[in-house]
Scaffold this motif. Structure first.
Motif, PDB file in Angstrom:
ATOM      1  N   LEU A 141       8.244 -31.490 -12.353  1.00  0.00           N
ATOM      2  CA  LEU A 141       7.785 -30.580 -13.409  1.00  0.00           C
ATOM      3  C   LEU A 141       8.939 -30.102 -14.279  1.00  0.00           C
ATOM      4  CD1 LEU A 141       5.164 -28.496 -11.403  1.00  0.00           C
ATOM      5  CD2 LEU A 141       4.729 -30.321 -13.066  1.00  0.00           C
ATOM      6  N   LEU A 142      10.097 -29.842 -13.664  1.00  0.00           N
ATOM      7  CA  LEU A 142      11.275 -29.455 -14.445  1.00  0.00           C
ATOM      8  C   LEU A 142      11.668 -30.556 -15.424  1.00  0.00           C
ATOM      9  CD1 LEU A 142      13.652 -27.719 -11.881  1.00  0.00           C
ATOM     10  CD2 LEU A 142      12.702 -26.713 -13.949  1.00  0.00           C
ATOM     11  N   VAL A 143      11.707 -31.789 -14.944  1.00  0.00           N
ATOM     12  CA  VAL A 143      12.107 -32.909 -15.800  1.00  0.00           C
ATOM     13  C   VAL A 143      11.111 -33.089 -16.940  1.00  0.00           C
ATOM     14  CG1 VAL A 143      12.431 -35.419 -15.878  1.00  0.00           C
ATOM     15  CG2 VAL A 143      13.424 -34.090 -13.999  1.00  0.00           C
ATOM     16  N   LYS A 144       9.821 -32.963 -16.629  1.00  0.00           N
ATOM     17  CA  LYS A 144       8.811 -33.131 -17.674  1.00  0.00           C
ATOM     18  C   LYS A 144       8.895 -32.041 -18.737  1.00  0.00           C
ATOM     19  CE  LYS A 144       5.264 -35.752 -15.258  1.00  0.00           C
ATOM     20  NZ  LYS A 144       3.868 -35.761 -14.780  1.00  0.00           N
ATOM     21  N   THR A 145       9.266 -30.813 -18.349  1.00  0.00           N
ATOM     22  CA  THR A 145       9.286 -29.720 -19.316  1.00  0.00           C
ATOM     23  C   THR A 145      10.644 -29.497 -19.963  1.00  0.00           C
ATOM     24  OG1 THR A 145       9.661 -28.089 -17.568  1.00  0.00           O
ATOM     25  CG2 THR A 145       7.390 -28.485 -18.207  1.00  0.00           C
ATOM     26  N   MET A 146      11.734 -29.741 -19.214  1.00  0.00           N
ATOM     27  CA  MET A 146      13.078 -29.441 -19.717  1.00  0.00           C
ATOM     28  C   MET A 146      13.875 -30.684 -20.087  1.00  0.00           C
ATOM     29  SD  MET A 146      14.144 -26.565 -16.913  1.00  0.00           S
ATOM     30  CE  MET A 146      15.502 -25.855 -17.815  1.00  0.00           C
ATOM     31  N   GLY A 147      13.392 -31.849 -19.714  1.00  0.00           N
ATOM     32  CA  GLY A 147      14.158 -33.069 -19.901  1.00  0.00           C
ATOM     33  C   GLY A 147      15.130 -33.251 -18.741  1.00  0.00           C
ATOM     34  N   THR A 148      15.675 -34.433 -18.619  1.00  0.00           N
ATOM     35  CA  THR A 148      16.556 -34.750 -17.502  1.00  0.00           C
ATOM     36  C   THR A 148      17.785 -33.859 -17.470  1.00  0.00           C
ATOM     37  OG1 THR A 148      15.811 -37.040 -17.567  1.00  0.00           O
ATOM     38  CG2 THR A 148      17.844 -36.603 -16.362  1.00  0.00           C
ATOM     39  N   GLN A 149      18.469 -33.725 -18.597  1.00  0.00           N
ATOM     40  CA  GLN A 149      19.700 -32.929 -18.644  1.00  0.00           C
ATOM     41  C   GLN A 149      19.427 -31.459 -18.346  1.00  0.00           C
ATOM     42  OE1 GLN A 149      22.816 -34.243 -18.933  1.00  0.00           O
ATOM     43  NE2 GLN A 149      23.464 -32.204 -18.346  1.00  0.00           N
ATOM     44  N   GLY A 150      18.368 -30.903 -18.912  1.00  0.00           N
ATOM     45  CA  GLY A 150      18.017 -29.505 -18.668  1.00  0.00           C
ATOM     46  C   GLY A 150      17.686 -29.257 -17.207  1.00  0.00           C
ATOM     47  N   ALA A 151      16.941 -30.176 -16.607  1.00  0.00           N
ATOM     48  CA  ALA A 151      16.588 -30.043 -15.191  1.00  0.00           C
ATOM     49  C   ALA A 151      17.828 -30.139 -14.313  1.00  0.00           C
ATOM     50  CB  ALA A 151      15.570 -31.112 -14.801  1.00  0.00           C
ATOM     51  N   GLN A 152      18.734 -31.069 -14.629  1.00  0.00           N
ATOM     52  CA  GLN A 152      19.964 -31.210 -13.849  1.00  0.00           C
ATOM     53  C   GLN A 152      20.810 -29.941 -13.929  1.00  0.00           C
ATOM     54  OE1 GLN A 152      21.663 -34.803 -15.478  1.00  0.00           O
ATOM     55  NE2 GLN A 152      20.841 -36.051 -13.812  1.00  0.00           N
ATOM     56  N   THR A 153      20.903 -29.355 -15.102  1.00  0.00           N
ATOM     57  CA  THR A 153      21.670 -28.122 -15.279  1.00  0.00           C
ATOM     58  C   THR A 153      21.054 -26.987 -14.470  1.00  0.00           C
ATOM     59  OG1 THR A 153      22.349 -28.800 -17.495  1.00  0.00           O
ATOM     60  CG2 THR A 153      22.508 -26.451 -16.988  1.00  0.00           C
ATOM     61  N   PHE A 154      19.739 -26.856 -14.541  1.00  0.00           N
ATOM     62  CA  PHE A 154      19.048 -25.809 -13.799  1.00  0.00           C
ATOM     63  C   PHE A 154      19.230 -25.986 -12.291  1.00  0.00           C
ATOM     64  CE2 PHE A 154      15.364 -24.084 -11.598  1.00  0.00           C
ATOM     65  CZ  PHE A 154      15.317 -22.796 -12.098  1.00  0.00           C
ATOM     66  N   ILE A 155      19.057 -27.202 -11.794  1.00  0.00           N
ATOM     67  CA  ILE A 155      19.200 -27.476 -10.362  1.00  0.00           C
ATOM     68  C   ILE A 155      20.633 -27.224  -9.914  1.00  0.00           C
ATOM     69  CG2 ILE A 155      19.119 -29.302  -8.607  1.00  0.00           C
ATOM     70  CD1 ILE A 155      16.700 -30.436 -10.259  1.00  0.00           C
ATOM     71  N   ILE A 200      -1.513 -26.757  -6.604  1.00  0.00           N
ATOM     72  CA  ILE A 200      -0.820 -26.566  -7.874  1.00  0.00           C
ATOM     73  C   ILE A 200      -1.559 -27.343  -8.963  1.00  0.00           C
ATOM     74  CG2 ILE A 200       1.343 -26.919  -9.117  1.00  0.00           C
ATOM     75  CD1 ILE A 200       2.715 -26.845  -6.324  1.00  0.00           C
ATOM     76  N   LYS A 201      -1.934 -26.639 -10.020  1.00  0.00           N
ATOM     77  CA  LYS A 201      -2.589 -27.272 -11.162  1.00  0.00           C
ATOM     78  C   LYS A 201      -1.729 -27.023 -12.391  1.00  0.00           C
ATOM     79  CE  LYS A 201      -7.351 -26.828  -9.577  1.00  0.00           C
ATOM     80  NZ  LYS A 201      -7.391 -26.855  -8.285  1.00  0.00           N
ATOM     81  N   VAL A 202      -1.404 -28.093 -13.092  1.00  0.00           N
ATOM     82  CA  VAL A 202      -0.558 -28.005 -14.278  1.00  0.00           C
ATOM     83  C   VAL A 202      -1.356 -28.532 -15.469  1.00  0.00           C
ATOM     84  CG1 VAL A 202       1.614 -28.724 -15.309  1.00  0.00           C
ATOM     85  CG2 VAL A 202       1.461 -28.444 -12.832  1.00  0.00           C
ATOM     86  N   LEU A 203      -1.415 -27.718 -16.518  1.00  0.00           N
ATOM     87  CA  LEU A 203      -2.117 -28.126 -17.738  1.00  0.00           C
ATOM     88  C   LEU A 203      -1.096 -28.568 -18.773  1.00  0.00           C
ATOM     89  CD1 LEU A 203      -4.713 -25.216 -17.939  1.00  0.00           C
ATOM     90  CD2 LEU A 203      -5.044 -27.507 -17.014  1.00  0.00           C
ATOM     91  N   TRP A 204      -1.235 -29.783 -19.227  1.00  0.00           N
ATOM     92  CA  TRP A 204      -0.370 -30.355 -20.251  1.00  0.00           C
ATOM     93  C   TRP A 204      -1.181 -30.492 -21.528  1.00  0.00           C
ATOM     94  CZ3 TRP A 204       4.425 -30.480 -18.486  1.00  0.00           C
ATOM     95  CH2 TRP A 204       4.646 -30.692 -17.132  1.00  0.00           C
ATOM     96  N   PRO A 205      -0.511 -30.594 -22.680  1.00  0.00           N
ATOM     97  CA  PRO A 205      -1.244 -30.795 -23.939  1.00  0.00           C
ATOM     98  C   PRO A 205      -2.143 -32.041 -23.901  1.00  0.00           C
ATOM     99  CG  PRO A 205       1.020 -30.189 -24.411  1.00  0.00           C
ATOM    100  CD  PRO A 205       0.927 -30.397 -22.927  1.00  0.00           C
ATOM    101  N   LYS A 206      -1.738 -33.058 -23.136  1.00  0.00           N
ATOM    102  CA  LYS A 206      -2.518 -34.301 -23.095  1.00  0.00           C
ATOM    103  C   LYS A 206      -3.224 -34.505 -21.755  1.00  0.00           C
ATOM    104  CE  LYS A 206       0.324 -36.737 -26.425  1.00  0.00           C
ATOM    105  NZ  LYS A 206       1.097 -37.936 -26.727  1.00  0.00           N
ATOM    106  N   GLY A 207      -3.514 -33.434 -21.031  1.00  0.00           N
ATOM    107  CA  GLY A 207      -4.219 -33.588 -19.762  1.00  0.00           C
ATOM    108  C   GLY A 207      -3.763 -32.584 -18.730  1.00  0.00           C
TER     109      GLY A 207
END
Length: 70
Positions: free
Chosen positions: A36-50, A10-17
């Motif tokens: 990856l969910l937490v990094k992209t959606m934030g803690t609350q968004g990731a918790q809701t999705f999970i 798995i390779k993930v490209l971020w704006p800073k690396g």
């Protein structure tokens, strides 16, 4: 319980690396996915999705437990 082996790169490209991951088990893949969910959606968004995903499989898990008890 069965043994599952995963072969993934798995390779993930971020704006800073970028980040690279090579999970070898379902557990490692789940941890990477959650990170990856937490990094992209934030803690609350990731918790809701999970929570939505776990809710979808809640009834299936209960049915499996009931079958195992019989």
């Amino acid at each position: 319980m069965s043994t599952v082996s995963i072969t993934a790169d798995i390779k993930v490209l971020w704006p800073k690396g970028h980040s690279s991951y090579s999970p070898g088990s379902p557990e490692e893949l789940a941890l990477i996915s959650i990170e990856l969910l937490v990094k992209t959606m934030g803690t609350q968004g990731a918790q809701t999705f999970i929570a939505q995903v776990l809710e979808r499989y809640q009834h299936e898990h209960k049915a499996t437990q009931a079958t195992e008890k019989e």
